[in-house]
Design an enzyme around this catalytic site. Structure first.
Site, PDB file in Angstrom:
ATOM      1  N   SER A  57      83.248 -93.977 -23.237  1.00 58.50           N
ATOM      2  CA  SER A  57      83.289 -94.884 -22.091  1.00 58.50           C
ATOM      3  C   SER A  57      82.440 -94.331 -20.963  1.00 58.50           C
ATOM      4  O   SER A  57      82.224 -93.118 -20.862  1.00 58.50           O
ATOM      5  CB  SER A  57      84.726 -95.055 -21.591  1.00 58.50           C
ATOM      6  OG  SER A  57      85.126 -93.927 -20.829  1.00 58.50           O
ATOM      7  N   ASP A  58      81.967 -95.215 -20.097  1.00 59.73           N
ATOM      8  CA  ASP A  58      81.425 -94.728 -18.840  1.00 59.73           C
ATOM      9  C   ASP A  58      82.598 -94.171 -18.028  1.00 59.73           C
ATOM     10  O   ASP A  58      83.758 -94.478 -18.298  1.00 59.73           O
ATOM     11  CB  ASP A  58      80.717 -95.852 -18.082  1.00 59.73           C
ATOM     12  CG  ASP A  58      79.546 -95.324 -17.266  1.00 59.73           C
ATOM     13  OD1 ASP A  58      79.592 -94.147 -16.882  1.00 59.73           O
ATOM     14  OD2 ASP A  58      78.599 -96.082 -17.004  1.00 59.73           O
ATOM     15  N   CYS A  59      82.293 -93.335 -17.048  1.00 60.64           N
ATOM     16  CA  CYS A  59      83.363 -92.568 -16.396  1.00 60.64           C
ATOM     17  C   CYS A  59      84.310 -93.457 -15.596  1.00 60.64           C
ATOM     18  O   CYS A  59      83.876 -94.170 -14.695  1.00 60.64           O
ATOM     19  CB  CYS A  59      82.746 -91.493 -15.511  1.00 60.64           C
ATOM     20  SG  CYS A  59      81.858 -90.244 -16.473  1.00 60.64           S
ATOM     21  N   TRP A  60      85.578 -93.384 -15.970  1.00 55.42           N
ATOM     22  CA  TRP A  60      86.662 -94.154 -15.369  1.00 55.42           C
ATOM     23  C   TRP A  60      86.580 -95.661 -15.652  1.00 55.42           C
ATOM     24  O   TRP A  60      87.266 -96.452 -15.026  1.00 55.42           O
ATOM     25  CB  TRP A  60      86.749 -93.891 -13.853  1.00 55.42           C
ATOM     26  CG  TRP A  60      87.195 -92.495 -13.579  1.00 55.42           C
ATOM     27  CD1 TRP A  60      88.464 -92.008 -13.569  1.00 55.42           C
ATOM     28  CD2 TRP A  60      86.348 -91.379 -13.333  1.00 55.42           C
ATOM     29  NE1 TRP A  60      88.477 -90.656 -13.331  1.00 55.42           N
ATOM     30  CE2 TRP A  60      87.181 -90.243 -13.183  1.00 55.42           C
ATOM     31  CE3 TRP A  60      84.972 -91.229 -13.234  1.00 55.42           C
ATOM     32  CZ2 TRP A  60      86.680 -88.973 -12.932  1.00 55.42           C
ATOM     33  CZ3 TRP A  60      84.471 -89.947 -12.991  1.00 55.42           C
ATOM     34  CH2 TRP A  60      85.323 -88.850 -12.839  1.00 55.42           C
ATOM     35  N   ALA A  61      85.750 -96.046 -16.631  1.00 53.91           N
ATOM     36  CA  ALA A  61      85.645 -97.459 -16.976  1.00 53.91           C
ATOM     37  C   ALA A  61      86.923 -97.979 -17.629  1.00 53.91           C
ATOM     38  O   ALA A  61      87.287 -99.145 -17.452  1.00 53.91           O
ATOM     39  CB  ALA A  61      84.454 -97.696 -17.900  1.00 53.91           C
TER      40      ALA A  61
END
Length: 532
Positions: A57-61
């Site tokens: 995932s992209d960060c905190w997505a």
């Protein structure tokens, strides 16, 4: 649009480049958060394309599922959505709830094992269990001479010359004083952009010009204005560096203005410490007082070379139209040694040869709404209105001549590959690295079909006076269009093939003074469906 525009680059990376990792985005696509999208991550990526690596995932997505998208009730449900879709690795904190989701019965141990196998396979392939070839590289290799040279070369190759009335390259023997003005002139932050390490040595644009100008040329410097605030000093008044900039401009023979953005202005979701626009540009204009500073300095009447440092397109219409701005260099985020490359370009140590990978528009007034992701009215493929600098455009200090353009077939009724031939000659006084571009357009296209599309490219090194024949082969897929039903179709009719150093559009021709050769081939018979 999904299959014609958004997916092809990812598909090529998966099928042709055999990438091992794919990252999901922050946004939703057709209602599904990308990091929890069964359509994207399972149906298309794994089932259709055969991807075998891992998804991150992209960060905190994944946290966005419940906090911002509000498509799940909480972190445990977000874990379920992401794992169900095949997101193996969470950049963030939400997968700390995996065991809680397992105990609640939302996910299975088999799902956890599946992702773990993919992730440990990646670590094995990297050699983390039995010693990697990279482990033997000593620390002293970092920033060795070869690395430093490569950093400068990369910066050189990325520079795009957007405008030049002949002032560039600058002649050191005729310049006694150079004024270097602007918030990006002596900025280290603007060199690196996003996602970078820490260099042991940075060369800003000011540093590079000071060294390149030599002992006989004085360099005056003024920050001019803040990147986006109305004052530089905390206790200063608005425009607290304008007067200094005008004094430097009045005393200079030529002015190099360094404007644009930095990674804080065009970052991504929730960029820490970003007080300007939370990682999103507010528009295409130069932020803060930069445009006002440019106009004020131009009013002094001295010749100006504008260097733009930014990671994306800006509206430079005023600079393009005003004769006082004699040249414009787009330098992007050029890296730790970027100032050296920019200075060498200014003084003619090499010729800029870059071509634009995006379209520069004249403002945002005529662009579609930001929340409408259809392609109508966007990019060079779907609009030629209000374009300032076209995709594929870029000038050099030399002159390139194209001749003898032809295709090896004029009718590809049996859908064989088509090879385009053209002779490229450097008739100028600078060696160049020319990007030969081939565009294709279906003549009988429907209203929403794309126009000319870049389908082939070849980078060719040409010494002064050198001539080369360039051959670029187009596949059947290069002539196909995606229907609303998702089929990849080659239609009977006439196809236009354009080959040259730019797009075959009117704006590029006006900017360069060159036209592009257009060839025609025909496909006879019925509509033919081909593989993506």
């Amino acid at each position: 649009d999904l299959y014609e525009t958004y997916l092809p680059a990812f598909e090529a990376l998966v099928k042709e480049a055999d990438v091992e990792a794919v990252m999901g985005a922050y946004n939703r696509t057709n209602g599904e958060p990308c990091c929890g999208s069964k359509t994207l991550l399972k149906d298309i990526l794994r089932d259709d394309w055969g991807f075998k690596g891992h998804v991150v995932s992209d960060c905190w997505a994944v946290r966005d599922f419940h906090l911002n998208h509000k498509v799940t009730e909480g972190p445990k449900e977000s874990v379920k959505m992401a794992l169900d879709a095949g997101c193996d690795l969470n950049c963030g904190c939400t997968y700390a709830y995996i065991m809680a989701a397992l105990k609640k019965g939302l996910i299975t141990e088999e799902q956890i094992t599946r992702s773990c196998v993919r992730l440990y396979t990646t670590r094995f392939l990297l050699g983390l269990f039995d010693g990697s070839e990279y482990d033997s590289i000593p620390y002293e290799v970092v920033e060795c001479e070869g690395h430093r040279k490569l950093a400068v070369t990369a910066a050189e190759k990325g520079i795009v010359l957007l405008k030049n009335d002949g002032i560039l390259p600058l002649d050191k023997s005729r310049i006694k004083t150079i004024g270097v003005i602007g918030p990006n002139a002596n900025s280290r932050r603007v060199l690196s952009g996003n996602y970078h390490g820490t260099s042991s040595h940075y060369v800003t644009v000011l540093d590079g010009i000071q060294k390149e100008a030599g002992e006989t040329c004085r360099v005056l410097y003024s920050e001019g204005c803040h990147l986006y605030k109305d004052q530089v000093e905390f206790l200063g008044e608005p425009k607290d560096r304008f007067k200094e900039a005008l004094i430097a401009a009045e005393r200079a023979d030529v002015i190099v203005m360094c404007l644009g953005l930095d990674a804080g202005i065009e970052g991504e979701e929730g960029d820490a410490g970003n007080e300007y626009a939370s990682g999103d540009k507010l528009g295409l204009k130069l932020p803060g007082l930069q445009q006002e500073l440019l106009e004020a300095v131009a009013a002094v009447g001295k010749p100006i070379v504008l260097t733009v440092l930014a990671g994306s397109a800006l509206d430079l219409s005023w600079a393009q139209e005003h004769a006082q701005i004699r040249a414009i260099l787009d330098c992007w985020y050029p890296g730790a040694r970027g100032g050296k490359a920019i200075a060498e370009a200014l003084f003619g140590e090499f010729s800029p040869c870059g071509k634009l990978p995006v379209t520069f528009y004249e403002g945002t007034e005529f662009l579609p709404d930001f929340t409408d992701y259809s392609m109508a009215g966007r990019t060079y493929r779907y609009t030629d209105r209000h374009v300032l600098y076209p995709f594929g455009y870029g000038l050099t200090y030399s002159q390139i001549r194209y001749s003898d353009a032809h295709a090896d077939v004029t009718d590809f009724g049996i859908l064989e590959p088509v090879t385009v031939h053209v002779t490229v000659e450097n008739t100028g006084t600078y060696p160049v690295q020319e990007a030969v571009q081939v565009y294709v357009r279906f003549s009988e296209r429907e209203a929403y079909d794309p126009g000319y599309q870049l389908k082939g490219i070849r980078s060719v090194a040409l010494e002064c006076g050198e001539k080369k024949e360039v051959c670029i082969t187009l596949s059947t897929r290069d002539f196909a269009l995606i229907s609303e039903e998702g089929k990849c179709l080659v239609h009977p009719g006439s196809y236009e093939i354009a080959v040259g150093g730019q797009q075959p559009d009117e704006r590029s021709s006006r900017l360069t003074g060159q036209t592009v050769s257009t060839l025609f081939i025909c496909k006879t018979g019925n509509v033919t469906e081909v593989e993506y």
